[in-house]
Design an enzyme around this catalytic site. Structure first.
Site, mmCIF file in Angstrom:
data_model
loop_
_atom_site.group_PDB
_atom_site.id
_atom_site.type_symbol
_atom_site.label_atom_id
_atom_site.label_comp_id
_atom_site.label_asym_id
_atom_site.label_seq_id
_atom_site.Cartn_x
_atom_site.Cartn_y
_atom_site.Cartn_z
ATOM 1 N N ARG A 267 0.583 -1.505 0.093
ATOM 2 C CA ARG A 267 -0.391 0.141 0.071
ATOM 3 C C ARG A 267 1.262 1.398 0.103
ATOM 4 O O ARG A 267 0.532 1.839 -0.832
ATOM 5 C CB ARG A 267 -0.373 0.450 1.116
ATOM 6 C CG ARG A 267 -2.199 -1.031 1.050
ATOM 7 C CD ARG A 267 -3.138 -0.305 -0.116
ATOM 8 N NE ARG A 267 -3.998 -1.250 -0.169
ATOM 9 C CZ ARG A 267 -4.591 -2.055 -1.215
ATOM 10 N NH1 ARG A 267 -3.928 -2.083 -3.062
ATOM 11 N NH2 ARG A 267 -5.562 -3.401 -1.351
ATOM 12 N N ASP B 142 -6.457 -0.103 5.414
ATOM 13 C CA ASP B 142 -5.994 0.700 3.658
ATOM 14 C C ASP B 142 -6.428 1.980 3.883
ATOM 15 O O ASP B 142 -5.441 2.518 3.514
ATOM 16 C CB ASP B 142 -7.165 -0.640 2.399
ATOM 17 C CG ASP B 142 -6.079 -1.511 2.370
ATOM 18 O OD1 ASP B 142 -4.938 -1.977 2.928
ATOM 19 O OD2 ASP B 142 -6.380 -2.524 1.572
ATOM 20 N N SER C 264 -13.758 -10.304 -1.677
ATOM 21 C CA SER C 264 -12.871 -8.683 -2.542
ATOM 22 C C SER C 264 -11.717 -9.739 -2.299
ATOM 23 O O SER C 264 -10.831 -10.170 -1.305
ATOM 24 C CB SER C 264 -13.420 -8.417 -1.331
ATOM 25 O OG SER C 264 -12.360 -7.197 -0.792
HETATM 26 N N1 ARG Z 1 -6.664 -7.615 5.526
HETATM 27 C C1 ARG Z 1 -5.694 -7.533 5.620
HETATM 28 C C2 ARG Z 1 -4.617 -6.284 5.428
HETATM 29 O O1 ARG Z 1 -5.000 -5.498 5.821
HETATM 30 C C3 ARG Z 1 -5.764 -7.845 4.062
HETATM 31 C C4 ARG Z 1 -6.944 -6.691 3.378
HETATM 32 C C5 ARG Z 1 -7.146 -6.690 1.461
HETATM 33 N N2 ARG Z 1 -7.599 -6.445 1.893
HETATM 34 C C6 ARG Z 1 -9.134 -7.236 0.543
HETATM 35 N N3 ARG Z 1 -9.839 -6.640 -0.149
HETATM 36 N N4 ARG Z 1 -8.955 -8.454 0.282
HETATM 37 O O2 ARG Z 1 -3.640 -6.268 5.236
#
Ligand code: ARG
Length: 394
Positions: A94, A123, A172
């Protein structure tokens, strides 16, 4: 003056509807979408690019794969980057994506930055953190307008976007070179067993080869450089190990994760190469670092991972910690042999020119060295280890 906004664009539902919302609800004249390639499937990038070109005013596609490997994944290997037991993936990509978006905003003289995160996940905070350093306005339509997925799906249809999302497969997914994460839909019920279809990188161990694979990974200064004695750059090494590990069903995680804001969430991950490389790296550290170094580094690794999870890569402590970790990696050179079989990974060999392990000191076939009496143990160990480290080799 033209009102311009630069959007971190993935091609998915949230960021796609953001293009329209930024114009309709926020009155931007120009929406510039930025697709940052951190190793998503080629097909996803292609689709994202087509969509962006159709709906946004201008589109950038940035290949950040090498930078992701060298500046984010390698430090993560050195730090055995794991959060609550699973390898960090989304979190380390990110900040890089956010930085690329900021670069484009500066180049384009835009007034604002946008992301498509909701108000529930991690995120949003990782993007906000990097975005806020730019001094530009931050807009997060999905979060700010408090939108729910079913509304988004209808809105997308109304705008002529066919995203292929249906209520049976509402996952997702976030994917980069290092890890793939799947959440949402029925997976939100922590008692619901993930169906095989959510996995794309890893075989069900039931269907994996009936014979194990033996592989060797070589490290220099904590960095993996060879697979089975063949030199490979980081990108190709990771791709190769994702394939091989995935074939043998290595690297699946199903967990309840504590998000930054304190919510618990059910998450599914796939990360074959990461599991293999971090396990191998730890095995090598175990033979070259002293007990005291390992004990201390475990705590440092935990803190590294905690900061990385939160996206706090500009926190000064992150730099300090990396300096410590780099120092420890000077001796993390050598080879590790691993066995991959039916979803299990085992370390079956390790060697290093800097290893502190000496067969003659521990072997049942040798007499006890008289010098090693208990009260002197520590001084004795420190002395021989010190000599071995100074000489560099033994
Ligand atoms: N929970 C994980 C993180 O915060 C992954 C989130 C990823 N997003 C998704 N839409 N799968 O790093």
């Amino acid at each position: 003056m033209m009102k311009k906004v630069v959007l971190a664009y993935s091609g998915g539902l949230d960021t796609s509807i953001c293009i329209f919302l930024l114009k309709e609800r926020y009155n931007f004249d120009e929406v510039i979408s930025v697709i940052v390639d951190v190793g998503q499937p080629e097909e996803d990038i292609k689709i994202a690019k087509e969509r962006a070109e159709r709906f946004a005013d201008k589109t950038y596609r940035i290949d950040a794969k090498e930078e992701f490997v060298n500046d984010y994944i390698i430090p993560s290997i050195k730090a055995n980057g794991c959060y609550e037991g699973y390898v960090l993936g989304t979190a380390i990509a990110r900040p890089l994506i956010a930085k690329k978006v900021v670069d484009i905003a500066k180049k384009e003289n835009a007034q604002a930055l946008a992301h498509g995160c909701t108000g529930k996940g991690n995120d949003q905070l990782r993007f906000d953190f990097i975005f806020s350093l730019s001094g530009l306005d931050i807009i997060a339509p999905i979060r700010d307008l408090n939108l729910v997925r079913s509304w988004e799906i209808d809105y997308a249809k109304e705008k002529g976007l066919n995203l292929g999302i249906n209520s049976k497969k509402p996952w997702s997914i976030d994917e980069n070179l290092w890890s793939r994460s799947i959440e949402g839909g029925r997976l939100e019920d922590p008692w619901f067993t993930p169906p095989e279809e959510v996995y794309k990188w890893t075989n069900d161990p039931k269907n994996s080869p009936k014979d194990p694979a033996l592989i060797e990974i070589s490290f220099n200064d904590g960095i993996p450089i060879k697979l089975n004695n063949k030199e490979l750059d980081g990108l190709n090494l990771i791709r190769e190990l994702n394939k091989l590990g995935g074939l043998h069903g290595i690297g699946r995680t199903d967990m309840i994760e504590d998000r930054i804001l304190g919510l618990k969430a059910r998450e599914i991950y796939e990360h074959p190469a990461a599991t293999i490389l971090i396990s191998a790296h730890k095995a090598l550290e175990q033979i070259v670092l002293t007990k005291e170094e390992i004990f201390f580094k475990n705590m440092v690794d935990e803190k590294w991972s905690d900061l990385a999870y939160k996206g706090l890569i500009y926190e000064p402590l992150f730099d300090d910690i990396n300096a410590f970790i780099d120092k420890t990696q000077e001796r993390v050179c050598g080879d590790v042999r691993l066995k991959l079989f039916k979803g299990c990974l085992s370390i079956v060999g390790r060697r290093s020119p800097y290893q502190l392990y000496q067969e003659k000191n521990v072997s049942f076939e040798e007499k006890q060295n008289e010098k090693v009496i208990l009260s002197e143990y520590h001084g004795y160990q420190a002395k021989i280890f010190k000599n071995m480290i100074i000489e560099g080799k033994n």
